[in-house]
Scaffold this motif. Sequence first.
Motif, PDB file in Angstrom:
ATOM      1  N   ARG A 128       0.829  -1.217   0.000  1.00 26.22           N
ATOM      2  CA  ARG A 128       0.000   0.000   0.000  1.00 26.22           C
ATOM      3  C   ARG A 128       0.856   1.258   0.000  1.00 26.22           C
ATOM      4  NH1 ARG A 128      -2.968  -1.955   4.177  1.00 26.22           N
ATOM      5  NH2 ARG A 128      -2.081  -0.353   5.553  1.00 26.22           N
ATOM      6  N   ASN A 129       1.989   1.178   0.670  1.00 28.48           N
ATOM      7  CA  ASN A 129       2.936   2.304   0.710  1.00 28.48           C
ATOM      8  C   ASN A 129       2.300   3.565   1.301  1.00 28.48           C
ATOM      9  OD1 ASN A 129       5.487   3.409   0.334  1.00 28.48           O
ATOM     10  ND2 ASN A 129       4.949   4.272  -1.656  1.00 28.48           N
ATOM     11  N   ASP A 130       1.517   3.391   2.399  1.00 21.56           N
ATOM     12  CA  ASP A 130       1.008   4.549   3.128  1.00 21.56           C
ATOM     13  C   ASP A 130       1.239   4.322   4.617  1.00 21.56           C
ATOM     14  OD1 ASP A 130      -1.048   2.959   4.198  1.00 21.56           O
ATOM     15  OD2 ASP A 130      -2.419   3.464   2.588  1.00 21.56           O
ATOM     16  N   THR A 131       0.855   5.290   5.419  1.00 23.17           N
ATOM     17  CA  THR A 131       1.174   5.217   6.846  1.00 23.17           C
ATOM     18  C   THR A 131       0.050   4.615   7.679  1.00 23.17           C
ATOM     19  OG1 THR A 131       0.349   7.471   7.177  1.00 23.17           O
ATOM     20  CG2 THR A 131       2.698   7.212   6.679  1.00 23.17           C
ATOM     21  N   LEU A 132      -1.120   4.402   7.105  1.00 24.03           N
ATOM     22  CA  LEU A 132      -2.255   3.896   7.873  1.00 24.03           C
ATOM     23  C   LEU A 132      -1.969   2.478   8.357  1.00 24.03           C
ATOM     24  CD1 LEU A 132      -5.151   4.498   8.847  1.00 24.03           C
ATOM     25  CD2 LEU A 132      -5.968   3.389   6.746  1.00 24.03           C
TER      26      LEU A 132
END
Length: 557
Positions: free
Chosen positions: A353-357
Motif C-alpha cells: 500500500r505504501n502509506d502510513t495507515l
Amino acid sequence: MLYNPDSKYRPFISPVSLPDRQWPERRLTQAPIWVSTDLRDGNQALADPMNIEKKMRFYRMLLEIGFKEIEVAFPSASQTEFNFVRRLIDENLIPDDVTIQVLTQSRADLIARTFESLQGVHKAIVHLYNATAPLFRRVVFKMDKPEIIDLAVSGVTAMLEESKKQPDTKWIFEYSPETFCFTEPEFALEICERVLDVWQPTLENKVILNLPATVEVATPNVYADQIEWFCRHLSRRDSVIVSVHPHNDRGTAVAATEQALLAGADRVEGCLFGNGERTGNVDLVTLALNFYSQGIDPKLYFPEMRQVVRTVEYCNALPVHPRHPYAGELVHTAFSGSHQDAIRKGFAAHESRNDTLWEMPYLPIDPKDIGESYEAVIRVNSQSGKGGVAWVLEQDRGLKLPRPLQIDFSRQVQVFADETGKETTVEIIWELFSKLYHLDNNAKFELLHYQEGKSTRSSEARIFAGRIRHKGKEIALNGRGNGLISGALSALESALGIELDVVDYHEHALRRGTLSQAVAYIECRVPDEKKVFGVGIDDDVATASIRALLSAVANAM
C-alpha cells in the motif's frame, strides 16, 4: 465456593436512575489529565515499599513519560515520605510545568505536617479524603452523616488556613469522598457541595473533586451513570475538575474509567501497569495506549516500552505479566498458525500500500511505535504453521520463500517442534533450513567451478561446463540447454544418472543495496511425481541458481 452464593452475597443495586443518560452516545476525542499515584498509592501496596533511591528513579521516569501531575507522597505518614517531598523541593527537581500532589487525612495535625513538607514549593496539589459510604460510616468510623460532613468540612477549612500561611505557593485543593462508588449519590453530592462552600472555587482557580471507585462493586456502566449524575447536579461544575480514581476489584477498571470519561470526568488517577492495593489501581499504560490506538494523542509517551517495564519491575519488585496489554513480553507475539499467516499477509499488504495507515491483523498498534521489533511478532512452536516459519526466515535472514517451499519446510519444523514440545528459536529454524537445503558446510555437492558459452547448434544455444565435489571426489559436468539452468540440469543428469524436471524457479536479493547477496529457489519433480526443493545463496545470482539446483539434486538423491 457456595452453590447458593445469594445466601451470602447481595447484588449491588444502582442507586442512580438515569433513563436519559448521555454518555453511551459520546466519543472520546482527547486524553484526560493524567495523574500517576505510583509513588504513593502504588507504593503503599508493595510488600517492600520503595526507598528514596527507587522513588527518585521512578519519579524521573514519570517525568520522561510526560506526566504533569504526580502524587509523590503521604508526608505525614512517615519521615521517609516527608523527606522525599523535601528533596524534590530543596534540590529543585520539579519542572515548571509539573505539579506534585500529596495526600492527607482529615486531621488538623496531619494537615499541618503536610503543608510543612511543602514549604517553598512553587505549586502543589493537596489532596484530602475521608470515607463516606454507609458501610464505613457504620463499621469503621461509627459516625452518622452530619458527623462525616463535619469531618470533611473541618479538614478542608484547615487546609485553607494552612495555605494562607504560604501565600507565595499556588495551591490547588483536591477532595475525595472515598468509597464514592457505593455512597448514596445525594450524600456524595451534599458533602462535596459543603466542601466547595469552604473553598469557593472560580473559573480561574478551580478545585478537584475526585470520585473514587475505591472498591469495584458494580459493572462499569453503573460507575459511568454515577459520574454523569454527579456532573449534572454539581452546582459549580465549571469551577471544578472532576477526577476519577478507579480500582480493579472486578477486573474492569479500564472499561470503568473510559466510560467515566464519556460521562464527564476530566482527570484520571492511576498507576503504571495497574499496581495498587488488592487487584490494583487502573492501569494508565493500557488506558493511554487505548487512546493511541484510536488515533488520539495520549499525552503520555512510551517510545522504549522495555525500559519502562524494567524500571517498574525493579522499583516495585513485581513482574509485568507477559500477556499484559501492550507491554507484556509476548503481547505482540503469535504462535498460532492461522494468526501468523494473517499477520504475515497483513505486513505484505501494508508494504504494497505504501502509506502510513496501520491496518494489521491481530496487532492494534505498530510494535515499533513503542520500541519493539518485528522479530518477536511471530514465534514458532508446535502450534505454528507455514506462515510463521516463513515470517521468521524473512525477518531474520531476508528469505521470501515461495508458498510450496513454505509448506515443505514447515512440515519439517512441525516434526521437530512436536518431538521437542518446545518453542523453536530463530537459530534452530535456520539450522534446520541450512541442513535440509544443504546451505551449511556439509552440503552433498560442492560447486568448484562452472562456465557457460554459446553453442554452435541453434536448437541448444547454451553450453554448460563445470566441476563439483561429491564425497571427496571431483566430478566433471558438461551439458547443453536453452539457458543456464537447463544446461546445468543436463550436465547433472548425464554425470549422476538422475532425472529431474524443473517446475518453478524464483530469485531475489536478500537485502537492499549493491552489496546484497542473491537467493534462488527451485522446485523440481522426480519421475515418481514427488517434488523436491533446492535453495542457493551467493553474491552472484547465476551462481545462486546453480547452487539451488545442486541442493534440489541432493534432496532428490
